[in-house]
Design a protein around this motif. Sequence first.
Motif, PDB file in Angstrom:
ATOM      1  N   THR A 124      -1.382  10.716  -3.300  1.00  0.00           N
ATOM      2  CA  THR A 124      -0.894  11.968  -3.893  1.00  0.00           C
ATOM      3  C   THR A 124       0.486  12.371  -3.392  1.00  0.00           C
ATOM      4  O   THR A 124       0.964  13.445  -3.737  1.00  0.00           O
ATOM      5  N   SER A 125       1.122  11.536  -2.584  1.00  0.00           N
ATOM      6  CA  SER A 125       2.417  11.919  -2.021  1.00  0.00           C
ATOM      7  C   SER A 125       3.508  11.875  -3.088  1.00  0.00           C
ATOM      8  O   SER A 125       3.420  11.147  -4.082  1.00  0.00           O
ATOM      9  N   LYS A 126       4.550  12.652  -2.878  1.00  0.00           N
ATOM     10  CA  LYS A 126       5.697  12.648  -3.776  1.00  0.00           C
ATOM     11  C   LYS A 126       6.357  11.278  -3.786  1.00  0.00           C
ATOM     12  O   LYS A 126       6.871  10.828  -4.821  1.00  0.00           O
ATOM     13  N   THR A 127       6.363  10.626  -2.626  1.00  0.00           N
ATOM     14  CA  THR A 127       6.964   9.295  -2.540  1.00  0.00           C
ATOM     15  C   THR A 127       6.293   8.332  -3.508  1.00  0.00           C
ATOM     16  O   THR A 127       6.957   7.593  -4.244  1.00  0.00           O
ATOM     17  N   HIS A 177       0.865  -1.185   0.000  1.00  0.00           N
ATOM     18  CA  HIS A 177       0.000   0.000   0.000  1.00  0.00           C
ATOM     19  C   HIS A 177       0.899   1.232   0.000  1.00  0.00           C
ATOM     20  O   HIS A 177       2.110   1.112   0.215  1.00  0.00           O
ATOM     21  N   PRO A 178       0.366   2.435  -0.267  1.00  0.00           N
ATOM     22  CA  PRO A 178       1.238   3.575  -0.552  1.00  0.00           C
ATOM     23  C   PRO A 178       1.777   4.340   0.647  1.00  0.00           C
ATOM     24  O   PRO A 178       2.301   5.444   0.462  1.00  0.00           O
ATOM     25  N   ASP A 179       1.702   3.821   1.862  1.00  0.00           N
ATOM     26  CA  ASP A 179       2.279   4.524   3.003  1.00  0.00           C
ATOM     27  C   ASP A 179       3.802   4.587   2.866  1.00  0.00           C
ATOM     28  O   ASP A 179       4.447   3.626   2.417  1.00  0.00           O
ATOM     29  N   ILE A 205       6.785   2.023   1.184  1.00  0.00           N
ATOM     30  CA  ILE A 205       7.281   2.211  -0.190  1.00  0.00           C
ATOM     31  C   ILE A 205       8.375   3.266  -0.292  1.00  0.00           C
ATOM     32  O   ILE A 205       8.864   3.544  -1.387  1.00  0.00           O
ATOM     33  N   GLY A 206       8.773   3.868   0.832  1.00  0.00           N
ATOM     34  CA  GLY A 206       9.768   4.947   0.789  1.00  0.00           C
ATOM     35  C   GLY A 206      11.072   4.537   0.131  1.00  0.00           C
ATOM     36  O   GLY A 206      11.729   5.335  -0.537  1.00  0.00           O
ATOM     37  N   GLY A 207      11.485   3.280   0.331  1.00  0.00           N
ATOM     38  CA  GLY A 207      12.757   2.821  -0.218  1.00  0.00           C
ATOM     39  C   GLY A 207      12.647   2.183  -1.590  1.00  0.00           C
ATOM     40  O   GLY A 207      13.641   1.663  -2.116  1.00  0.00           O
ATOM     41  N   MET A 208      11.463   2.215  -2.194  1.00  0.00           N
ATOM     42  CA  MET A 208      11.242   1.518  -3.462  1.00  0.00           C
ATOM     43  C   MET A 208      12.100   2.051  -4.603  1.00  0.00           C
ATOM     44  O   MET A 208      12.616   1.288  -5.423  1.00  0.00           O
TER      45      MET A 208
END
Length: 532
Positions: A245-248, A216-218, A222-225
């Motif tokens: 909608t986050s930049k990450t 999921h997009p939290d 996914i920050g290190g993807m």
Amino acid sequence: MKSLKVILAVMLFSVTFSFANVGDANASSNITIYVNNEKQSYSNKAVLKGGSTLVPLRGIFEVLGAEVKWDQTSKTIDATKGTTKIWLKIGSKATKVNGKTVNIDVPAQVVNGSTLVPLRFIGEALGAEVKWNQSSKTINITAPKEVTGEVPSKPNTKKPMKVHFIDVGQGDSTFIQMPNGKTALIDAGTDAAGEKVVAYLKSLGIKTIDYVIATHPDADHIGGMVDVLNAFTISNFIDSGKVHTSKTYENMLLTIQNKNIKYIVPEEEDILSEDAETYLQILNANPNADDNNDASLVVAAGYCTNDVLLMADAGVEVESEMIQEYEEIQAEILKAGHHGSNTSSSLSFLKAVDPEAVILSYGASNSYGHPHKEVMSNIKSVGAKAYSTAQDGTIIATINCGDYSIAKEFKYEVDKTPPTTKPEEKPESLFKNCTELKAVYPSGVPVGHAAYELKHDGDNDGWACESETVTPIPDPEPVLPVTPTPPPVTTPPVKTYKNCSELKVDYPDGVKRGHPAYQSKMDGDGDGHACE
């Protein structure tokens, strides 16, 4: 693991195993059967009849240590093991165990010259434990130790499945190495953890990853993807389809597009990889969920009789739905949902899964109080062992065909002190607002930083007071913060296609709803799959 006596080449009888929704009448069976971790094979191929799995009777009875007698005149079966006696009659739902009448759902019957009876009734009457695994379509029968006909076990020369629960602090990242050589990375932690995940995978000699799964997009998942996508060759990217909608999230999608990685939004129960002994499957998928956490892809993996269940951040509502949807959802190893938060890991769910080991992925001294005491109490209630990345670092489960091992156990004593009515005191805030914080940290701070506080993370992307979204929460406290109006999001440039002919040059199988290249005008039948 013990090998069992070779079943007789010619088998006169057959057994049935009844489960809901496992097949149509008289269809060939794709269900795998194990007795004491030994895979079974029969001279007569197993079939499905009326939702029941039928396999040769005499072989099963003898494996379970029972003697069988068939009376051709009366069409009856007598089976004896020690002091246990079972009697069945063809066509009758009334059976007898030690002289007492027991009614069964499926009567003994003759199909293609073979006599069939219900396996669960036989197994449990003879003291065996019978379990059905919906995910792997496997029947596991654990017979008592006194089973006859056993021979010394053979050395296990097969490669194990390894599951690496990578320590990424307050986040999630799990890497699976299947015995067949397939690999899967489920989440990649925070942006700050990306380099650590890459370094760890490279230390294993990894160059290509078959499946990268973003549950999921939290940002803590996914920050290190982007680091991972740039460091390895990725065969398939599996995304929850939950738009954020986050930049990450946007940077992740742009990297997938720029590197032309195959992008898939799976459906519930999709099997990503499967062979005779292993599987990798999606058990929950809901891109339309209101909450990011409940949009989590729940991933199950298994090798022979051992299963691993990875809950991502799925909450108690998803857990309840899974209990209702899957007849049995047992797994030996469970990665607890939401880092040990009490929004997940309900007692009813843990009882249904019945894990032997529970993995908790969270950061030491995190501001959320993970793992919550209620969760630890639930884990203790079901008799499972708890393991923690915060205490033990990266945890590796080595799973063989029939057993598994985990190096360290997280000792946790459940606090039995009754809760007080006094509200819990919150630690004093380091900075009242983003103006104060940016005077010290001009670029803001990521989750896990000592100065990070959720109240300064207006867009909930795991980065507080970044320049793009500086929206200080009003003072003074304890006035409830006003929900900031999110800044306009600039949609990243996405390659567009005039028609399906152009699109299928890049994506021969078409794209599903949620893919950056998806357009409703190319989805003529409205099934959420364009240009299939």
